[in-house]
Design an enzyme around this catalytic site. Structure first.
Site, short mmCIF file in Angstrom:
data_model
loop_
_atom_site.label_atom_id
_atom_site.label_comp_id
_atom_site.label_asym_id
_atom_site.label_seq_id
_atom_site.Cartn_x
_atom_site.Cartn_y
_atom_site.Cartn_z
N ASN A 1 0.84 -1.20 0.00
CA ASN A 1 0.00 0.00 0.00
C ASN A 1 0.87 1.25 0.00
OD1 ASN A 1 -0.39 1.93 2.52
ND2 ASN A 1 0.22 -0.08 3.33
N PHE B 1 -1.67 8.18 4.42
CA PHE B 1 -2.48 8.76 5.50
C PHE B 1 -3.75 9.44 4.97
CE2 PHE B 1 1.30 9.44 8.65
CZ PHE B 1 1.23 8.12 9.04
N SER C 1 5.55 4.93 8.81
CA SER C 1 4.93 4.72 7.51
C SER C 1 5.90 5.16 6.41
CB SER C 1 3.64 5.52 7.38
OG SER C 1 3.16 5.48 6.04
N ASN D 1 5.01 5.90 3.42
CA ASN D 1 4.22 6.49 2.34
C ASN D 1 4.02 8.00 2.44
OD1 ASN D 1 3.82 3.93 1.14
ND2 ASN D 1 2.27 3.49 2.70
N THR D 2 4.60 8.61 3.46
CA THR D 2 4.66 10.07 3.57
C THR D 2 6.13 10.45 3.52
OG1 THR D 2 2.63 10.22 4.87
CG2 THR D 2 4.16 12.07 5.00
N LYS E 1 5.09 3.06 17.04
CA LYS E 1 5.18 2.05 15.98
C LYS E 1 6.42 2.31 15.14
CE LYS E 1 2.30 -0.45 12.68
NZ LYS E 1 0.92 -0.59 12.16
N ASN F 1 5.93 -1.81 11.42
CA ASN F 1 5.15 -1.34 10.27
C ASN F 1 5.58 -2.11 9.03
OD1 ASN F 1 3.49 0.35 8.63
ND2 ASN F 1 3.87 2.07 10.01
#
Length: 350
Positions: free
Chosen positions: A110, A114, A176, A178-179, A210, A239
């Site tokens: 993915n 966010f 994460s 993805n940012t 996390k 994560n």
């Protein structure tokens, strides 16, 4: 898995993954998914950071990003839930497509970024839920930062202050992938400063952290030191990963975070290393799809586990199967309670 759930899963897989995910939440709220109630007994019931949980099987953040299905999820067999991530302001996330099934690898990639309704809308839904005083299972919120924020560290404190009275715990998510540059906040000095801001406004709400699986041993040691100094209540390991070793799917090279079976060993090793560096409770995440895998993480050092990608392939009935399976394994090994098994096989992963 029942025939109805099997058919439902087959139907969902005929849609693109993000559409299927949205439909699964609607089906859950419509009563079309198994909701047997929390699975528990004296062996499975335990605590994390002073929070009573019916069993050590939790839902990871990302499944119910906007806290829209809490009521039904509290009856799905989990011991605890984590929703979100929530950012101060609503944001759409990254362009679609941004969710990919890697069926050949029992994995998911993915790059959502966010996407969420923002902290105010999510906090309102959390405030309306049944709480532990009503006998419901605990619910926590994953905290995030807006992509265009000029001070991402401050965003975490902003969300914490907004939701502290409507959650049972909150998780700082600096892991994460993805940012852009979010993972830079895992550095020792940056993380210490960020956590100080969150802890200053948390009230009495437990704070979890996390972390990513792509950390060196030195990085893991730094995380443990900062977590100890900050007085964190738990660490979630881990994560998603940016690695792509040994994948077979055509989607293997899509950008984003990889979760599911390929993450199991990597995340469990990080978990085991942390267990030797801190007394803070650990929650194991990554590749949990069988009772044996959940139990392996517990014996590696996890007081509880979480799953998400496993539901993509195993359905919601997997939750009940995991809890009952872990109970069987604990009984076979002669443990009176899950806490007695924590870390007993940690050396295997070092």
């Amino acid at each position: 898995m029942s025939i109805i759930e099997t058919i439902g899963m087959r139907v969902l897989r005929s849609f693109d993954p993000e559409t299927a995910h949205g439909l699964s939440l609607k089906a859950l709220n419509a009563g079309l998914a198994p909701t047997p109630g929390p699975v528990t007994n004296a062996r499975l019931a335990t605590q994390i950071a002073g929070i009573n949980i019916a069993n050590p099987i939790g839902l990871a953040a990302g499944f119910d990003k906007n806290a829209q299905a809490i009521g039904k999820l509290q009856q799905a067999g989990f011991g605890f839930l984590e929703v979100g991530a929530a950012t101060p302001r609503p944001q759409p996330g990254n362009p679609k497509p941004r969710l990919f099934r890697l069926a050949e690898d029992a994995a998911v990639i993915n790059r959502f970024g966010f996407n969420n309704d923002g902290m105010d809308a999510i906090a309102t839904r959390l405030a309306a839920r049944k709480t532990t005083t009503d006998g419901a299972i605990p619910v926590g919120l994953n905290l995030g930062a807006n992509k265009n924020s000029t001070d991402r560290a401050a965003d975490f404190a902003t969300v914490m202050e907004r939701v502290r009275d409507v959650v049972d715990f909150a998780t700082v998510n600096v892991s994460s992938p993805n940012t852009e540059k979010l993972r830079d906040l895992q550095g020792k000095a940056a993380l210490a400063e960020l956590l100080a801001g969150v802890m200053a406004v948390r009230g009495t709400t437990p704070v979890f952290l996390k972390i990513a699986p792509d950390l060196s041993d030195a990085d893991i040691a730094d995380v443990a030191e900062v977590a100890n100094d900050a007085g964190l209540d738990a660490i979630i390991a881990t994560n998603t990963t940016l690695r792509r070793d040994g994948l077979n799917s055509a989607h293997a090279h899509e950008a984003g975070g990889l979760s599911g079976q390929p993450l199991f060993e990597m995340s469990t090793r990080v978990l085991a290393r942390l267990f030797g560096l801190t007394d803070i409770p650990l929650i194991g995440v990554g590749g949990v799809a069988t009772p044996a895998q959940a139990y392996a993480k517990i014996k590696a050092g996890a007081s509880a586990v979480q799953l998400y990608s496993g539901l993509v392939y195993g359905g919601l009935s997997l939750v009940r199967d995991l809890a009952n399976g872990v109970d069987t394994l604990l009984r076979q090994d002669g443990f009176d309670n899950v806490k007695d098994a924590v870390g007993t096989d940690r050396d295997r992963w070092l």
